[in-house]
Design an enzyme around this catalytic site. Structure first.
Site, PDB file in Angstrom:
ATOM      1  N   CYS A 337       0.574   5.490  -1.295  1.00 14.52           N
ATOM      2  CA  CYS A 337       0.191   6.266  -0.114  1.00 14.52           C
ATOM      3  C   CYS A 337      -0.364   7.643  -0.526  1.00 14.52           C
ATOM      4  CB  CYS A 337       1.365   6.377   0.838  1.00 14.52           C
ATOM      5  SG  CYS A 337       0.863   6.843   2.520  1.00 14.52           S
ATOM      6  N   HIS A 436       3.527   0.598   1.540  1.00 12.09           N
ATOM      7  CA  HIS A 436       4.952   0.877   1.357  1.00 12.09           C
ATOM      8  C   HIS A 436       5.722  -0.445   1.371  1.00 12.09           C
ATOM      9  CE1 HIS A 436       4.721   5.240   1.764  1.00 12.09           C
ATOM     10  NE2 HIS A 436       3.959   5.088   2.838  1.00 12.09           N
TER      11      HIS A 436
END
Length: 496
Positions: A337, A436
């Protein structure tokens, strides 16, 4: 409000004497206890402050603890289980997320004043859950005795009074001073709030219970309220942290792969690394401010709520030079991310979403460029992951990011339901992704660890580890708490 629990335990609130007293864990355990008995139960936390968040199926964002508690109930997470989520982006301000979606950035004073307004959606969400479930187990936030925050409170007794629900208070004896914590907390409540408290739970007890009995008797006599249970310290309990980084690692004779994760100032979703903490072949080390990187096979740059400022922090620590040296010596680097964005060429924030408007030069290891946009990507996704010289494996997870990244090719290592994701660079030494939860599937974890240098992987089933953790706390609650006092209408279900 009545004096008995019986008419009011369609909802029960767990408040704590301090942060990290065990509220999240107790709520998860109570949810699993009820679900085992066929009772339709849901978790609820009116206001959460955490950078560990989860994405619901319909694209909303809630605290990760409520997602775990929903799992304990055997139900899908919903935005109504955590209608207000605060994600700090400075020491005095946070992004305010209401019913799953970002509303605005507010400073502490601004949000304190806004609480009068936000109580409306909180009660709306609570009402919707009450219509769907037989009972709701509610988690408070911090401590109800923070008298400077009592006005307009929506997280503890302010909510309990508005919703008219009974409260039990949990305290951590491992911190010391447990009787002062409990007695002092109760003393600082108003009379109506004190009447709402139906008993206490003492958490993380070690030793002989006989040495505690005189103190328990004193507490019950002084307060007129029962101690509903004394829960033992559970060594090695695996349950995802609400916010604090858990550095506890599974014991193993031979950690073959060394992994380092730098702790950024606004590090988010560090629960990504729980599967590595529990991996018997991985030595996972978190490195904080002022600390150099130890020798490693793999460095993973985590997600962050403030990418550009944390990229500057990374450089201030000299970690960029250490990453450069690590790569020169043949090591591998991964970014997730915000960490993925840092590995690219530029990060632009033209709308001042995460701080001052401007452009930052990335670390330059991946040929991507990221722009922080106003609309946040919130989605669960799945697909395949193909690492160098390996067969594709199934992967699933979730995305939470405001960044829009250019330069991702059609044959990217991740092929997800919404398109390609991620990039490999520097002769396949650097890998980045928005996904994630990527380590939670055995196949995907195996593939990344093999890429990082671990030859014969023995990755455990993380879903099973998480389920075992929830079951373990539920088993403990059933053994050490008087549940029939809490839920008299279901007393026959709790017969020992």
């Amino acid at each position: 409000m009545t004096d008995t629990l019986q008419s009011t335990t369609r909802a029960l609130m767990v408040q704590g004497t301090t942060s990290d007293a065990g509220k999240s864990v107790l709520v998860a355990g109570l949810c699993r206890v009820l679900a085992r008995r066929g009772i339709r139960v849901a978790p609820f936390k009116s206001q959460n402050m955490a950078l560990n968040s989860a994405v619901t199926k319909d694209g909303g964002e809630i605290g990760r603890a409520q997602a775990v508690q929903a799992q304990a109930c055997g139900i899908e997470p919903s935005v109504h289980m955590n209608p207000v989520l605060l994600k700090p982006n400075t020491d005095v301000g946070a992004q305010v997320i209401v019913q799953g979606h970002a509303l605005a950035d507010m400073d502490a004073v601004g949000f304190h004043n806004y609480k009068k307004v936000v109580m409306t959606p909180i009660m709306e969400s609570f009402g919707l859950l009450q219509q769907q479930y037989q009972t709701i187990v509610i988690e408070g936030a911090g401590s109800p005795a923070e008298i400077n925050l009592r006005e307009n409170d929506v997280a503890n007794m302010g909510f309990a009074e508005k919703a008219d629900v009974p409260v039990i208070i949990i305290a951590d004896i491992d911190r010391g001073g447990v009787f002062a914590h409990i007695y002092g907390t109760l003393a600082l409540l108003s009379e109506s709030e004190q009447a709402r408290v139906k008993g206490f739970v003492i958490n993380r007890f070690r030793g002989d219970i006989k040495l505690l009995e005189s103190g328990l008797e004193w507490l019950e006599q002084k307060t007129g309220k029962p101690v509903l249970g004394v829960l033992p310290y559970l060594h090695g309990l695996m349950l995802e942290a609400e916010d604090a980084i858990n550095c506890q690692q599974v014991e193993a004779a031979d950690h073959q792969l060394k992994v380092v994760v730098p702790v950024l100032t606004r590090v988010s979703n560090h629960t990504d690394f729980d599967p590595l903490r529990m991996h018997p072949q991985v030595n996972l080390q978190f490195v904080g401010k002022g600390q150099p990187f130890p020798a490693a096979d793999l460095i993973i740059i985590p997600g962050t709520k403030s990418v550009r400022s944390d990229l500057a922090f990374l450089r201030e620590q000299g970690w960029d030079k250490q990453i450069q040296r690590h790569l020169r010596l043949g090591g591998k680097v991964m970014g997730i991310c915000g960490g993925y964005q840092m590995l690219g060429e530029t990060i632009a924030d033209p709308h001042a979403i995460e701080g001052e408007a401007g452009v930052s030069q990335g670390l330059g290891y991946l040929s991507i460029a990221t722009t922080i946009e106003k609309n946040k990507c919130l989605q669960q996704t799945e697909g395949t992951l193909t690492m160098p010289n390996q067969m594709p494996v199934t992967v699933k997870g979730y995305e939470i990011h405001a960044g829009v990244t250019q330069g991702v090719s059609a044959n990217a290592p991740l092929q997800l339901t919404d398109g390609p994701d991620g990039q490999l660079g520097c002769d396949d030494q650097v890998f980045g992704t928005y996904l994630h939860g990527i380590f939670e599937q055995q196949g995907a974890c195996d593939a990344i660890l093999r890429w990082a240098g671990l030859e014969a992987t023995q990755t455990p089933d993380f879903d099973e580890i998480r389920e075992q953790g929830i079951d373990r706390i539920a088993d403990t609650i059933e053994e050490y708490m008087d549940l029939a006092v809490i839920w008299p209408q279901w007393a026959d279900k709790f017969k020992r």
